[in-house]
Design a protein around this motif. Structure first.
Motif, mmCIF file in Angstrom:
data_model
loop_
_atom_site.group_PDB
_atom_site.id
_atom_site.type_symbol
_atom_site.label_atom_id
_atom_site.label_comp_id
_atom_site.label_asym_id
_atom_site.label_seq_id
_atom_site.Cartn_x
_atom_site.Cartn_y
_atom_site.Cartn_z
ATOM 1 N N PRO A 145 81.478 96.800 86.830
ATOM 2 C CA PRO A 145 81.771 97.337 85.489
ATOM 3 C C PRO A 145 80.839 98.450 85.084
ATOM 4 O O PRO A 145 81.228 99.363 84.382
ATOM 5 C CB PRO A 145 81.604 96.096 84.592
ATOM 6 C CG PRO A 145 81.858 94.934 85.499
ATOM 7 C CD PRO A 145 81.344 95.345 86.841
ATOM 8 N N SER A 146 79.547 98.408 85.504
ATOM 9 C CA SER A 146 78.569 99.402 85.080
ATOM 10 C C SER A 146 78.927 100.807 85.525
ATOM 11 O O SER A 146 78.463 101.787 84.963
ATOM 12 C CB SER A 146 77.182 99.042 85.622
ATOM 13 O OG SER A 146 77.201 99.005 87.034
ATOM 14 N N GLN A 147 79.773 100.930 86.586
ATOM 15 C CA GLN A 147 80.128 102.248 87.070
ATOM 16 C C GLN A 147 81.245 102.884 86.257
ATOM 17 O O GLN A 147 81.491 104.070 86.359
ATOM 18 C CB GLN A 147 80.539 102.167 88.545
ATOM 19 C CG GLN A 147 79.378 101.816 89.472
ATOM 20 C CD GLN A 147 79.806 101.832 90.927
ATOM 21 O OE1 GLN A 147 80.904 102.271 91.251
ATOM 22 N NE2 GLN A 147 78.960 101.340 91.799
ATOM 23 N N SER A 148 81.942 102.119 85.485
ATOM 24 C CA SER A 148 83.074 102.661 84.744
ATOM 25 C C SER A 148 82.894 102.559 83.229
ATOM 26 O O SER A 148 83.706 103.092 82.492
ATOM 27 C CB SER A 148 84.348 101.926 85.146
ATOM 28 O OG SER A 148 84.215 100.535 84.896
ATOM 29 N N LYS A 149 81.840 101.910 82.761
ATOM 30 C CA LYS A 149 81.674 101.752 81.327
ATOM 31 C C LYS A 149 81.183 103.053 80.695
ATOM 32 O O LYS A 149 80.777 103.995 81.375
ATOM 33 C CB LYS A 149 80.679 100.632 81.032
ATOM 34 C CG LYS A 149 79.235 100.962 81.413
ATOM 35 C CD LYS A 149 78.304 99.835 81.029
ATOM 36 C CE LYS A 149 76.841 100.186 81.328
ATOM 37 N NZ LYS A 149 75.924 99.102 80.943
ATOM 38 N N GLU A 150 81.200 103.122 79.370
ATOM 39 C CA GLU A 150 80.755 104.305 78.649
ATOM 40 C C GLU A 150 79.251 104.509 78.815
ATOM 41 O O GLU A 150 78.487 103.566 78.958
ATOM 42 C CB GLU A 150 81.080 104.155 77.164
ATOM 43 C CG GLU A 150 82.553 104.135 76.839
ATOM 44 C CD GLU A 150 82.799 103.899 75.368
ATOM 45 O OE1 GLU A 150 83.870 104.309 74.895
ATOM 46 O OE2 GLU A 150 81.940 103.300 74.704
ATOM 47 N N VAL A 151 78.856 105.760 78.792
ATOM 48 C CA VAL A 151 77.446 106.125 78.726
ATOM 49 C C VAL A 151 77.085 106.217 77.249
ATOM 50 O O VAL A 151 77.720 106.955 76.494
ATOM 51 C CB VAL A 151 77.190 107.474 79.425
ATOM 52 C CG1 VAL A 151 75.768 107.953 79.156
ATOM 53 C CG2 VAL A 151 77.437 107.349 80.924
ATOM 54 N N VAL A 152 76.086 105.456 76.834
ATOM 55 C CA VAL A 152 75.727 105.401 75.414
ATOM 56 C C VAL A 152 74.402 106.126 75.182
ATOM 57 O O VAL A 152 73.374 105.775 75.774
ATOM 58 C CB VAL A 152 75.608 103.945 74.920
ATOM 59 C CG1 VAL A 152 75.245 103.923 73.433
ATOM 60 C CG2 VAL A 152 76.909 103.194 75.164
ATOM 61 N N VAL A 153 74.438 107.141 74.339
ATOM 62 C CA VAL A 153 73.245 107.889 73.948
ATOM 63 C C VAL A 153 72.848 107.441 72.546
ATOM 64 O O VAL A 153 73.656 107.525 71.618
ATOM 65 C CB VAL A 153 73.516 109.408 73.943
ATOM 66 C CG1 VAL A 153 72.284 110.168 73.474
ATOM 67 C CG2 VAL A 153 73.957 109.874 75.326
ATOM 68 N N VAL A 154 71.632 106.948 72.394
ATOM 69 C CA VAL A 154 71.169 106.518 71.073
ATOM 70 C C VAL A 154 70.361 107.640 70.433
ATOM 71 O O VAL A 154 69.366 108.114 70.991
ATOM 72 C CB VAL A 154 70.322 105.236 71.160
ATOM 73 C CG1 VAL A 154 69.721 104.897 69.788
ATOM 74 C CG2 VAL A 154 71.185 104.070 71.649
ATOM 75 N N ILE A 155 70.818 108.086 69.268
ATOM 76 C CA ILE A 155 70.125 109.104 68.479
ATOM 77 C C ILE A 155 69.455 108.399 67.306
ATOM 78 O O ILE A 155 70.130 107.735 66.510
ATOM 79 C CB ILE A 155 71.106 110.178 67.952
ATOM 80 C CG1 ILE A 155 71.960 110.747 69.087
ATOM 81 C CG2 ILE A 155 70.351 111.273 67.224
ATOM 82 C CD1 ILE A 155 71.196 111.506 70.131
ATOM 83 N N ASP A 156 68.156 108.542 67.213
ATOM 84 C CA ASP A 156 67.371 107.844 66.194
ATOM 85 C C ASP A 156 66.848 108.849 65.167
ATOM 86 O O ASP A 156 65.863 109.549 65.440
ATOM 87 C CB ASP A 156 66.203 107.109 66.857
ATOM 88 C CG ASP A 156 65.251 106.487 65.851
ATOM 89 O OD1 ASP A 156 65.744 105.819 64.908
ATOM 90 O OD2 ASP A 156 64.020 106.658 65.997
ATOM 91 N N PRO A 157 67.475 108.968 63.991
ATOM 92 C CA PRO A 157 66.946 109.854 62.955
ATOM 93 C C PRO A 157 65.632 109.282 62.409
ATOM 94 O O PRO A 157 65.614 108.189 61.838
ATOM 95 C CB PRO A 157 68.035 109.853 61.878
ATOM 96 C CG PRO A 157 69.255 109.262 62.556
ATOM 97 C CD PRO A 157 68.720 108.309 63.565
#
Length: 300
Positions: free
Chosen positions: A43-55
């Protein structure tokens, strides 16, 4: 899993030989199914890439404490205009670092989500806050862990130390030092340099005469001498990095603080921020930062 075989001929309406053949066929089909599942990509190869933006910062008061390393200050810097207005005593909202960090972060996230929708796997941005609130450092780090962050960037704006002439320009990145247990120092360094360079590209599109902080050298620093226990050290380092480092799930997640610009510099304030000008300039800066983040996560 259990397989029940009925051998009472009264219950069976077909010959036993045919029944066993059907069972054999069923088991063969099951083995093929299991084998195919085993050969499927994890699953890790097809899941979304999540970018966390911290204001960075937020709210109206400091939250958390030093004892558990959760302290998050509500604001650290003001624009040149805000400094003249007396900081928090009389400053209007868009002269606060916390306000500018949130507005720029929202635009970075919008660009990432738009550009990331066209990539494989899809890249999505998640914000640690979307309003004028101040999550403590534990809460910010947990957010990154909970969403499975593939990268983490905390957006801030810079200011000079008290008594220092506000003439510096350009962008900086801060990463966790090796002395504070950072096992991915080289990864963080590459990530920070690329984001600071991208931020400066955005600034230079708006201020062509901008003096660079040279992200690969003076524009990159670590937290080895941040938050002293007492004057002269020892140094605790970043509370946020401390919390992020607690989670094994984030052990290979590049992370940095991005100090976008020195907002107490009157020239930067005048050309980029003052009188609501940030509404025109932030889309340009955020486009460069978001574009670099998407490139970072796009397979070569």
């Amino acid at each position: 899993m259990r397989i029940l075989i009925f051998t009472n001929t009264k219950d069976l309406q077909i010959p036993m030989k045919a029944s066993l053949g059907a069972i054999s066929l069923g088991l063969f089909a099951l083995s093929v199914f299991v084998n195919c599942r085993a050969q499927s990509p994890p699953p890790s190869q097809s899941k979304e890439v999540v970018v966390v933006i911290d204001p960075g910062h937020g709210g109206t008061k400091n939250v958390g404490n030093i004892n558990d390393r959760s302290l998050s200050k509500f604001n650290n810097a003001w624009t040149a205009t805000g400094m003249k207005q007396g900081k928090e005593a009389g400053a209007v909202p868009d002269t606060y670092e916390k306000f500018l960090a949130l507005e720029l972060s929202k635009r970075i996230a919008e660009h990432i989500n738009r550009k990331g929708a066209q990539t494989t796997p899809r890249i999505v941005a998640v914000l640690t806050r979307t309003t004028d609130e101040n999550p403590n450092m534990i809460e910010r780090a947990k957010k990154a862990r909970d969403v499975g962050a593939s990268s983490f960037v905390s957006i801030h704006f810079n200011a000079h130390e008290e008594g220092v002439e506000p003439k510096e320009q350009g962008s900086e990145a801060m990463i966790c030092s090796e002395s504070h247990g950072n096992s991915k120092y080289d990864l963080d360094r590459k990530f920070g340099v690329r984001l600071a360079a991208a931020s400066e590209r955005g600034l230079k599109r708006l201020v062509p005469t901008l003096r660079s902080r040279r992200p690969e050298s003076e524009g990159l620093w670590d937290d080895s001498k941040l938050n002293p226990v007492k004057k002269g050290g020892p140094w605790l380092g970043s509370h946020l990095f401390h919390q992020l480092n607690k989670f094994p799930e984030l052990a290979r997640t590049p992370a940095c603080f991005l100090e976008v610009a020195f907002i107490d510099n009157p020239e930067i304030d005048q050309k980029l921020l003052k009188n609501g000008k940030w509404r025109e300039t932030f889309p340009v800066i955020s486009e460069e930062i978001a574009g670099e983040i998407v490139k970072w996560h796009t397979p070569k």
